[in-house]
Design a protein around this motif. Structure first.
Motif, mmCIF file in Angstrom:
data_model
loop_
_atom_site.group_PDB
_atom_site.id
_atom_site.type_symbol
_atom_site.label_atom_id
_atom_site.label_comp_id
_atom_site.label_asym_id
_atom_site.label_seq_id
_atom_site.Cartn_x
_atom_site.Cartn_y
_atom_site.Cartn_z
ATOM 1 N N LEU B 215 0.838 -1.201 0.000
ATOM 2 C CA LEU B 215 0.000 0.000 0.000
ATOM 3 C C LEU B 215 0.875 1.253 0.000
ATOM 4 C CD1 LEU B 215 -2.822 1.398 0.328
ATOM 5 C CD2 LEU B 215 -2.479 1.222 2.795
ATOM 6 N N LEU B 216 2.024 1.122 0.688
ATOM 7 C CA LEU B 216 2.891 2.295 0.855
ATOM 8 C C LEU B 216 3.638 2.661 -0.435
ATOM 9 C CD1 LEU B 216 4.297 1.447 4.397
ATOM 10 C CD2 LEU B 216 2.114 2.493 3.742
ATOM 11 N N ASN B 217 3.576 1.731 -1.427
ATOM 12 C CA ASN B 217 4.108 2.089 -2.745
ATOM 13 C C ASN B 217 3.213 3.110 -3.418
ATOM 14 O OD1 ASN B 217 6.227 0.333 -2.485
ATOM 15 N ND2 ASN B 217 5.109 -1.373 -3.422
ATOM 16 N N TYR B 218 1.945 3.062 -3.046
ATOM 17 C CA TYR B 218 0.972 3.942 -3.696
ATOM 18 C C TYR B 218 0.697 5.198 -2.875
ATOM 19 C CZ TYR B 218 0.151 -0.109 -6.620
ATOM 20 O OH TYR B 218 0.300 -1.149 -7.472
ATOM 21 N N ILE B 219 0.618 5.032 -1.560
ATOM 22 C CA ILE B 219 0.449 6.196 -0.692
ATOM 23 C C ILE B 219 1.743 6.290 0.113
ATOM 24 C CG2 ILE B 219 -0.986 7.327 1.049
ATOM 25 C CD1 ILE B 219 -3.215 5.325 0.351
ATOM 26 N N VAL B 220 2.578 7.195 -0.266
ATOM 27 C CA VAL B 220 3.930 7.210 0.301
ATOM 28 C C VAL B 220 3.933 7.923 1.648
ATOM 29 C CG1 VAL B 220 6.313 7.912 -0.082
ATOM 30 C CG2 VAL B 220 4.875 7.208 -2.018
ATOM 31 N N PRO B 221 4.340 7.205 2.701
ATOM 32 C CA PRO B 221 4.291 7.798 4.039
ATOM 33 C C PRO B 221 5.487 8.712 4.321
ATOM 34 C CG PRO B 221 5.099 5.548 4.180
ATOM 35 C CD PRO B 221 4.820 5.806 2.726
ATOM 36 N N ASP B 222 5.233 9.718 5.152
ATOM 37 C CA ASP B 222 6.340 10.537 5.661
ATOM 38 C C ASP B 222 6.995 9.830 6.838
ATOM 39 O OD1 ASP B 222 5.774 12.780 3.911
ATOM 40 O OD2 ASP B 222 3.977 13.070 5.135
ATOM 41 N N TYR B 223 6.152 9.141 7.615
ATOM 42 C CA TYR B 223 6.659 8.427 8.782
ATOM 43 C C TYR B 223 6.138 7.002 8.768
ATOM 44 C CZ TYR B 223 7.623 13.060 10.766
ATOM 45 O OH TYR B 223 8.086 14.315 10.985
ATOM 46 N N VAL B 224 6.976 6.089 9.163
ATOM 47 C CA VAL B 224 6.540 4.718 9.379
ATOM 48 C C VAL B 224 6.812 4.385 10.844
ATOM 49 C CG1 VAL B 224 6.930 2.294 8.825
ATOM 50 C CG2 VAL B 224 6.954 4.010 7.003
ATOM 51 N N HIS B 225 5.757 3.936 11.540
ATOM 52 C CA HIS B 225 5.916 3.552 12.942
ATOM 53 C C HIS B 225 5.725 2.054 13.048
ATOM 54 C CE1 HIS B 225 5.243 7.841 13.806
ATOM 55 N NE2 HIS B 225 4.236 7.749 12.969
ATOM 56 N N VAL B 226 6.509 1.450 13.892
ATOM 57 C CA VAL B 226 6.321 0.031 14.130
ATOM 58 C C VAL B 226 5.785 -0.141 15.542
ATOM 59 C CG1 VAL B 226 7.412 -2.231 14.278
ATOM 60 C CG2 VAL B 226 8.205 -0.558 12.593
ATOM 61 N N ARG B 234 9.563 1.821 17.081
ATOM 62 C CA ARG B 234 10.531 2.370 16.137
ATOM 63 C C ARG B 234 9.794 3.310 15.202
ATOM 64 N NH1 ARG B 234 15.816 1.075 13.592
ATOM 65 N NH2 ARG B 234 16.062 -0.296 15.398
ATOM 66 N N THR B 235 10.375 4.429 14.893
ATOM 67 C CA THR B 235 9.813 5.351 13.915
ATOM 68 C C THR B 235 10.895 5.699 12.908
ATOM 69 O OG1 THR B 235 8.173 6.305 15.417
ATOM 70 C CG2 THR B 235 8.849 7.673 13.573
ATOM 71 N N GLY B 236 10.510 5.684 11.656
ATOM 72 C CA GLY B 236 11.480 6.031 10.619
ATOM 73 C C GLY B 236 10.765 6.621 9.421
ATOM 74 N N GLY B 237 11.488 6.755 8.351
ATOM 75 C CA GLY B 237 10.877 7.225 7.112
ATOM 76 C C GLY B 237 10.363 6.054 6.313
ATOM 77 N N LYS B 238 10.062 6.294 5.024
ATOM 78 C CA LYS B 238 9.467 5.234 4.221
ATOM 79 C C LYS B 238 10.413 4.044 4.028
ATOM 80 C CE LYS B 238 10.751 7.433 -0.090
ATOM 81 N NZ LYS B 238 10.468 8.565 -0.905
#
Lengths: 478, 256
Positions: B215-226, B234-238
C-alpha cells in the motif's frame, strides 16, 4: 449491551394518562344476564341477542388456546368489566356536543374531534371504552352512498346488512376469543362501500380503552361491493395501569367482485412497564374474505404496543384471481410478547398472496411470526411469496418464525424467505464514527429494516409509525 | 509532506488502554501534523487496530492512562460521534452492512450532520446528489452503488472503496485507514490509493494501519511507525517499511 444503547429504547409511554370521566358500567363478570343486559342497553333486536347468546354458549364449551408462543397468568373472565361507557349527558345532535373532557382526551391523543381540525381527507370513528363517541364526515360520505358509522348505529339503521354479513367471515365459534367477542362485543365501526364507488377519503377508527379493569371488545365490519375500493386505518392507545386489560376484537372484511380493501393498523396499546407489569392483552381476530373475482385485501400492521399480541390478520381467497397481502412490523421491548402473522387461504383459481413480516425484538421480549399458507385442491395456479425477517436488539430477546405451508394443488408456486439480523455495537459504532447520534442511527437502521412494509402505509401513518418505532426503541440497542 | 511548522492535529502521549480487562496499549506516543502521511505497521496483536479504535471511541475499549488531544481538544472527553464531527475519520477494517438503508441516504445524513454541527446549510437530496456524483468519481464506483443498501452484497473491495467514498464526502482532518488494503486486489488497491491521494492536502493528514509494504508504494508515508507489544517501538521514514519487508519484524522485537 451498552448503557447508551439501553437508554435509547426506554422512552416512557406517552398515552398513559387516564381521563377522569363519569362512567356507566355493568358490574364485573360474565353471564347470560350480563349479555342480556348489554344487549338491552343497546336496544338490540332479538336476532342479535340470539347471536350473542349462542356464541356465549359455544364459548363456554371451548378451551383457551395455548399453542401461541406466549405465556401469561390465567385470565379471570369474571374479573373483567364487559361494558363501560362515559355517562351520556344527553343525546348528541352533533360533535360539538361531545363531552368536553372526552374532546380534550382525544385532542391530547392527536385525534381532534372537529371535522375542520382533522387531518384532511380522513373520516374518523372514535371509540372510547365500549362505545363510539362520534363519527366524522358521516353526512358527507352518505351523499355518495357510503355508510360509515358506529357498529351500534348500523345495527339499528342497517340491520339487514349487518345481519347478512356479521359472522360471515369470522363465525361466532371460530376461536375462543372470537366467540367471546361475539358474545359481548359492544361497539366498533361499520363501513359499507356501494358498487362502483371509490371511497374519496381514508376511513379511520381510533380505539381508546380508559376504564381500569374493563375489556374492550369491538367489532368492525367492512363491506366493499363490486368494483369499489376503500382504505381504512385503525389506531389504538390505552392508559397505563398495573393490571392487564383484555382487548379481544373481531374485524371482518368482505370484498366482492373487483373490490379492493386496504386495512392499516398502528397498534400502540399500553405495553406494560419494563418489568412486565400491566399492559394490554391484545387477542384479536382479523380476517378478510375475498369473495369476488379479482378482489383484493391488503393488511398492513405496525404492532408496537400490548403486553401480549396474538393476532393473525388473514385472507380467505375465494374468488378466482383474488389476492391477499400482509405487511407487518411487530416490535417488542422489555417483557412484551408477540405471536403474530397471517393466514392466506387459497381457494379460488390463480389466487395470489404476499407476506412481508418484520419482527424487531429488544429488551427481554419475545417476538414470533406464525403463518399459514394453504392452497386448496381447486386453487390452480395459486402463488404465494413470503418473506419473514427478524431483527434482534441486544442479547436477551428472542425471535421465532413458525411458517406452515399446506399445498394440495401441484400447480401452486410457493416461495418463502427468512432472515435474522442483529443491531450490534459495531453498527452503532459505525454510525457514531460517521458523526450520527444513536437515536438517529437506530431510527435509520429500523426504518431501513421496515422499509418494505412502511411503503404500504398511508403517508401520515408512515410518519407516525416511524416516530413510534423510534420512541419505543429509545434505550434498547446494543 | 513534513513541515515542522504546520499545526498539530493529533497528539497522543503515553496512551494506555484495555479491552475486557486486558491491557493492549501500554504507552503510545504519537504526534501528527497537518499535511503528514503516517503508516503504522506491526504484527497481529501488536495493538495497531486497537489504537485506531481507541482514538475513534469504540465502546469496547477503556482508556486507562495517558492523553490524546485533537486540535487541542481532549479527545477522550468527546463521544465517538463528537470526535467524528470534529474531523476524525476511521475507515473500517470490516465495514458493516446496513440493510434497507441506501448509501446515499447514509452519506447525506452524515454530511448534513456535519454541516449542522459547523453551522452550515444542510443539502437537500438533489443538491447532495450533485456533490456525491462528483465524489464517487474519486473511487471509480458506479453511481448505482448510491441507491443500494450500505455494503449489502458488496464485494470486499467494493466495501473498502465505499469507506473511501465516505471519507471523500466527509472530508475529515484526520483519516485513519484501518487495514484498508487487506483483501484488496491490485486494481482495487490502486483505485483506493489514488482516491486517498487525491484527498490529501496540507490541511489534513492520514494514518494507514497496515501489515504490508505494498500500500505504501501507492500512498507514500512521511513516517513509518512500528508497533509492538502495545507501544511504538521504532519510527522512521518510508525506508523503514522496505526494511521491514525485507527483514521481517523479529530484529525490531529483539531490539525492543
Amino acid at each position: 449491551m451498552s448503557a447508551a444503547l439501553q437508554n435509547l429504547v426506554n422512552q416512557p409511554y406517552k398515552h398513559g394518562f387516564v381521563t377522569d370521566i363519569e362512567t356507566d358500567s355493568v358490574p364485573k363478570g360474565l353471564s347470560e344476564d350480563v349479555i342480556r343486559h348489554i344487549s338491552k342497553k343497546k336496544s338490540e333486536p332479538e336476532w342479535l341477542l340470539e347471536f350473542r347468546l349462542s356464541a356465549y354458549r359455544h364459548w363456554l364449551t371451548m378451551e383457551e388456546p395455548v399453542w401461541a408462543n406466549v405465556s401469561y397468568p390465567k385470565i379471570d373472565f369474571q374479573d373483567i368489566i364487559y361494558f363501560t361507557q362515559p355517562k351520556p349527558k344527553k343525546q348528541l345532535a352533533s360533535m360539538d356536543e361531545v363531552d368536553p373532557e372526552l374532546r380534550r382526551t382525544f385532542e391530547k391523543l392527536g385525534v381532534p374531534l372537529h371535522e375542520q381540525k382533522m387531518m384532511t381527507g380522513v373520516a374518523v370513528d372514535v371509540i372510547f371504552d365500549s362505545v363510539s363517541v362520534t363519527t366524522t364526515y358521516k353526512a358527507k360520505l352518505a351523499e355518495i352512498g357510503i355508510i360509515f358509522c358506529s357498529f351500534s348505529e348500523a345495527v339499528h339503521e342497517y340491520p339487514e346488512l349487518v345481519r347478512q354479513y356479521l359472522g360471515s367471515v369470522v363465525p361466532s365459534g371460530d376461536n375462543y376469543y372470537a366467540a367471546l367477542n361475539s358474545a359481548v362485543f359492544t361497539d366498533g365501526s361499520f363501513c359499507f362501500i356501494p358498487k362502483g364507488t371509490k371511497c374519496p377519503m381514508d376511513l379511520s377508527t381510533y380505539f381508546r380503552i380508559n376504564t381500569e379493569g374493563s375489556g374492550q371488545f369491538e367489532r368492525t365490519l367492512i363491506i366493499a361491493e363490486e368494483g369499489s375500493s376503500v382504505c381504512y386505518l385503525e389506531g389504538c392507545t390505552a392508559p397505563q395501569f398495573d393490571t392487564n386489560q383484555l382487548h379481544a376484537a373481531v374485524v371482518e372484511l368482505v370484498a366482492l367482485d373487483n373490490a379492493d380493501i386496504k386495512y392499516s393498523t398502528v397498534q400502540n396499546w399500553y405495553a406494560g412497564d419494563e418489568n412486565g407489569k400491566g399492559g394490554i392483552f391484545n387477542f384479536v381476530t382479523k380476517r378478510g374474505l375475498c369473495k369476488g373475482v379479482n378482489s383484493k385485501i391488503s393488511w398492513t400492521q405496525v404492532e408496537t404496543g400490548s403486553a401480549i399480541t396474538w393476532k393473525y390478520p388473514s385472507c380467505v381467497l375465494l374468488g378466482d384471481n383474488s389476492s391477499g397481502e400482509f405487511y407487518s412490523v411487530a416490535l417488542t421491548n422489555h417483557l412484551q410478547q408477540a405471536d403474530t402473522g397471517t393466514k392466506m387461504i387459497h381457494i379460488g383459481k390463480n389466487t395470489r398472496s404476499k407476506i412481508i413480516s418484520k419482527g424487531i425484538s429488544a429488551g427481554r421480549s419475545s417476538n414470533s411470526y406464525r403463518g399459514l399458507v394453504k392452497v386448496g385442491s381447486r386453487a390452480t395456479g395459486a402463488r404465494n411469496y413470503s418473506q419473514c425477517d427478524s431483527m434482534l436488539i441486544g442479547d436477551r430477546c428472542a425471535a421465532n418464525t413458525f411458517p406452515t405451508i399446506d399445498v394440495q394443488n401441484t400447480t401452486a408456486t410457493i416461495e418463502h424467505e427468512a432472515s435474522t439480523s442483529k443491531i450490534g455495537e459495531d453498527q452503532m459504532f459505525f454510525f457514531a464514527q460517521r458523526g450520527i447520534g444513536s437515536e438517529e442511527a437506530i431510527s435509520m437502521i429500523i426504518n431501513g429494516f421496515c422499509k418494505d412494509v412502511f411503503v404500504h402505509l398511508p403517508m401520515e401513518f408512515a410518519v407516525e409509525a416511524t416516530k413510534l418505532l423510534g420512541l419505543k426503541l429509545e434505550g434498547s440497542v446494543g | 509532506m513534513i513541515n515542522k511548522e504546520s499545526r498539530i492535529l493529533l497528539e497522543v502521549k503515553n496512551l494506555k488502554a484495555e479491552v475486557a480487562g486486558v491491557e493492549i496499549l501500554k504507552g503510545v506516543d504519537l504526534t501528527i501534523r497537518a499535511g503528514e502521511v503516517h503508516a503504522i505497521m506491526g504484527i497481529n496483536g501488536s495493538g495497531k487496530s486497537t489504537f485506531s479504535k481507541v482514538l475513534a471511541g469504540h465502546p469496547d475499549y477503556t482508556v486507562t492512562g495517558g492523553s490524546a488531544t485533537f486540535e487541542g481538544r481532549d479527545l477522550f472527553a468527546l463521544a465517538a460521534e463528537e470526535r467524528a464531527r470534529a474531523g476524525l475519520f476511521l475507515a473500517f477494517q470490516y465495514p458493516v452492512e446496513i440493510p434497507g438503508v441506501s448509501n446515499s441516504a447514509l452519506l447525506r445524513l452524515a454530511y448534513n450532520t456535519l454541516q449542522l454541527d459547523r453551522g452550515l446549510e444542510e443539502l437537500d437530496p438533489l443538491e447532495f446528489d450533485d456533490l456525491v456524483q462528483e465524489k464517487i468519481k474519486v473511487v471509480e464506483m458506479n453511481p448505482s452503488f448510491l441507491g443500494r443498501s450500505v455494503n449489502e452484497g458488496f464485494s470486499g473491495g467494493e466495501k473498502k472503496r465505499n469507506e473511501i467514498l465516505q471519507m471523500a464526502v466527509l472530508e475529515p482532518k484526520l483519516a485513519i485507514l484501518d487495514e484498508t488494503d487487506s483483501g484488496l486486489d491490485i486494481d482495487a488497491l490502486r483505485i483506493v490509493a489514488k482516491g486517498v491521494n487525491s484527498l490529501l492536502s496540507s490541511d489534513n493528514a492520514v494514518v494507514m494501519v497496515t501489515h504490508y509494504q505494498r500500500l505504501l508504494n501507492y500512498i507514500v508515508p512521511d513516517y513509518v511507525h512500528v508497533m509492538d507489544g502495545g507501544r511504538i517501538v521504532r519510527t522512521g521514514g518510508k525506508e523503514l517499511a522496505l526494511e521491514l519487508e525485507a527483514r521481517g519484524y523479529d530484529w525490531l522485537r529483539a531490539a525492543a
